[in-house]
Design a protein around this motif. Structure first.
Motif, PDB file in Angstrom:
ATOM      1  N   GLY A 190      20.522  45.919   5.254  1.00 61.01           N
ATOM      2  CA  GLY A 190      19.320  45.374   5.872  1.00 61.01           C
ATOM      3  C   GLY A 190      19.592  44.906   7.291  1.00 61.01           C
ATOM      4  N   PRO A 191      18.610  44.305   7.945  1.00 60.34           N
ATOM      5  CA  PRO A 191      18.747  43.870   9.344  1.00 60.34           C
ATOM      6  C   PRO A 191      19.925  42.933   9.592  1.00 60.34           C
ATOM      7  CG  PRO A 191      16.449  43.822   8.685  1.00 60.34           C
ATOM      8  CD  PRO A 191      17.228  44.100   7.442  1.00 60.34           C
ATOM      9  N   SER A 192      20.310  42.133   8.603  1.00 66.92           N
ATOM     10  CA  SER A 192      21.406  41.175   8.799  1.00 66.92           C
ATOM     11  C   SER A 192      22.757  41.862   8.945  1.00 66.92           C
ATOM     12  CB  SER A 192      21.463  40.186   7.633  1.00 66.92           C
ATOM     13  OG  SER A 192      21.762  40.854   6.419  1.00 66.92           O
ATOM     14  N   HIS A 193      22.807  43.157   8.664  1.00 69.08           N
ATOM     15  CA  HIS A 193      24.054  43.906   8.785  1.00 69.08           C
ATOM     16  C   HIS A 193      24.259  44.484  10.189  1.00 69.08           C
ATOM     17  CE1 HIS A 193      25.204  44.128   4.432  1.00 69.08           C
ATOM     18  NE2 HIS A 193      23.930  43.816   4.314  1.00 69.08           N
ATOM     19  N   PHE A 194      23.314  44.207  11.074  1.00 70.00           N
ATOM     20  CA  PHE A 194      23.367  44.791  12.415  1.00 70.00           C
ATOM     21  C   PHE A 194      23.328  43.708  13.492  1.00 70.00           C
ATOM     22  CE2 PHE A 194      21.764  47.892   9.470  1.00 70.00           C
ATOM     23  CZ  PHE A 194      22.406  49.065   9.840  1.00 70.00           C
ATOM     24  N   SER A 195      23.732  44.103  14.680  1.00 65.59           N
ATOM     25  CA  SER A 195      23.719  43.167  15.805  1.00 65.59           C
ATOM     26  C   SER A 195      22.283  42.931  16.279  1.00 65.59           C
ATOM     27  CB  SER A 195      24.558  43.724  16.968  1.00 65.59           C
ATOM     28  OG  SER A 195      25.917  43.862  16.587  1.00 65.59           O
ATOM     29  N   HIS A 196      22.083  41.812  16.962  1.00 64.96           N
ATOM     30  CA  HIS A 196      20.767  41.450  17.482  1.00 64.96           C
ATOM     31  C   HIS A 196      20.858  41.163  18.977  1.00 64.96           C
ATOM     32  CE1 HIS A 196      20.299  40.813  13.185  1.00 64.96           C
ATOM     33  NE2 HIS A 196      19.001  40.733  13.333  1.00 64.96           N
ATOM     34  N   VAL A 198      20.496  39.321  22.388  1.00 64.38           N
ATOM     35  CA  VAL A 198      20.462  37.912  22.776  1.00 64.38           C
ATOM     36  C   VAL A 198      19.101  37.606  23.397  1.00 64.38           C
ATOM     37  CG1 VAL A 198      21.485  36.146  24.250  1.00 64.38           C
ATOM     38  CG2 VAL A 198      22.947  37.868  23.176  1.00 64.38           C
ATOM     39  N   GLY A 199      18.515  36.528  22.992  1.00 67.86           N
ATOM     40  CA  GLY A 199      17.224  36.133  23.562  1.00 67.86           C
ATOM     41  C   GLY A 199      16.053  36.589  22.726  1.00 67.86           C
ATOM     42  N   THR A 200      15.931  37.895  22.522  1.00 69.60           N
ATOM     43  CA  THR A 200      14.779  38.422  21.781  1.00 69.60           C
ATOM     44  C   THR A 200      15.007  38.419  20.274  1.00 69.60           C
ATOM     45  OG1 THR A 200      15.530  40.731  21.824  1.00 69.60           O
ATOM     46  CG2 THR A 200      14.264  39.935  23.725  1.00 69.60           C
ATOM     47  N   GLY A 201      16.276  38.522  19.874  1.00 74.16           N
ATOM     48  CA  GLY A 201      16.576  38.603  18.454  1.00 74.16           C
ATOM     49  C   GLY A 201      16.303  39.963  17.857  1.00 74.16           C
ATOM     50  N   LYS A 202      15.928  40.928  18.703  1.00 80.57           N
ATOM     51  CA  LYS A 202      15.618  42.273  18.230  1.00 80.57           C
ATOM     52  C   LYS A 202      16.863  42.933  17.630  1.00 80.57           C
ATOM     53  CE  LYS A 202      13.898  46.760  19.852  1.00 80.57           C
ATOM     54  NZ  LYS A 202      13.459  47.556  21.040  1.00 80.57           N
ATOM     55  N   VAL A 203      16.654  43.601  16.491  1.00 79.04           N
ATOM     56  CA  VAL A 203      17.763  44.278  15.820  1.00 79.04           C
ATOM     57  C   VAL A 203      18.208  45.486  16.632  1.00 79.04           C
ATOM     58  CG1 VAL A 203      18.503  45.490  13.735  1.00 79.04           C
ATOM     59  CG2 VAL A 203      16.989  43.519  13.552  1.00 79.04           C
ATOM     60  N   VAL A 204      19.501  45.561  16.866  1.00 77.83           N
ATOM     61  CA  VAL A 204      20.103  46.718  17.520  1.00 77.83           C
ATOM     62  C   VAL A 204      20.778  47.538  16.430  1.00 77.83           C
ATOM     63  CG1 VAL A 204      21.756  47.496  19.247  1.00 77.83           C
ATOM     64  CG2 VAL A 204      20.510  45.359  19.599  1.00 77.83           C
TER      65      VAL A 204
END
Length: 246
Positions: A190-196, A198-204
């Motif tokens: 899920g999203p917690s397994h990926f980087s985010h 900085v600032g926006t918190g958007k999943v990378v």
């Protein structure tokens, strides 16, 4: 982190010991290894160990383990750190620090470092980590149902240790879906397994350090690992599409 690498020597030599440990921890969380930073860190390790508190030592152990530095040229450095950390009293540490040390201990077992002691499992481990019990997401259940439709028999939330040598409390580092006979592990990321960002918190769509580390950990134990990213699963709109993906 590229800019930080350029100033690794200055940061390690002049930075506060806690800041140095936290930086190593941050590299590990992102799954980024810096030869310059860790090379400089190893050179002053005895001084760093002497000046660091328990949190700092724990963060350094976690960084080395997560980045796969238990073996190879940094093996001696890790051993020095661990000889200090393994004696920390779990009853006097916050849950997060104990959890971190137990994760490192499990990596020691997976990497076959028999010369190193494992961290003692707290006697109240069941209660101590109850609040972190694994929850199965709706998407993970969906993946499981489709796998069963395809004839893939499996269990959910399986311990990675099959011979009862686990040094972890129940639910830590469990495999999402596993076929023990075939030693096949399927992880729904899920999203917690990926980087985010900085600032926006958007999943990378770049795996973070713990996700990479868990795959290495399972492979060291002999599992074949298949990761299913949440964004690939979401793009498969219907049941047939999801079956095709699997």
């Amino acid at each position: 982190f590229e800019e930080m690498e350029k100033h690794s020597s200055w940061l390690v030599q002049n930075g506060d010991t806690q800041h140095v440990a936290n930086t190593a921890w941050a590299f590990a969380k992102l799954g980024c290894y810096s030869e310059d930073f860790f090379g400089c860190l190893v050179k002053i390790l005895p001084k760093l160990i002497e000046a660091s508190n328990q949190q700092g030592i724990g963060n350094l152990c976690y960084a080395f383990a997560t980045l796969g530095l238990l073996a190879g040229k940094h093996e001696k450095a890790f051993s020095q750190l661990w000889s200090k950390a393994v004696n920390f009293d779990s009853q006097k540490l916050p849950n997060e620090q104990v959890s971190q040390l137990l994760l490192v201990s499990s990596f020691i077992v997976a990497y076959g470092k028999e010369e190193l002691p494992t961290y003692p499992l707290p006697p109240n481990a069941m209660g101590k980590f109850k609040e972190k019990a694994v929850t199965v997401s709706k998407s993970q259940k969906e993946v499981s149902h489709v796998l069963k439709d395809l004839g893939y028999n499996h269990d959910m939330e399986v311990s990675p240790f099959l011979n009862n040598e686990s040094v972890l409390p129940p639910d830590m580092l469990c495999i999402d879906m596993a076929c023990k006979k075939q030693m096949l592990a399927i992880e729904f990321d899920g999203p917690s397994h990926f980087s985010h960002e900085v600032g926006t918190g958007k999943v990378v769509n770049v795996e973070n350090g713990p996700t990479k580390a868990k795959r290495r950990f399972l492979e060291q134990l002999g599992w074949k690992v298949i990761n299913i990213p949440f964004y690939d699963w979401a793009r498969a709109k219907n049941r047939d599409g999801k079956k095709l993906l699997l």
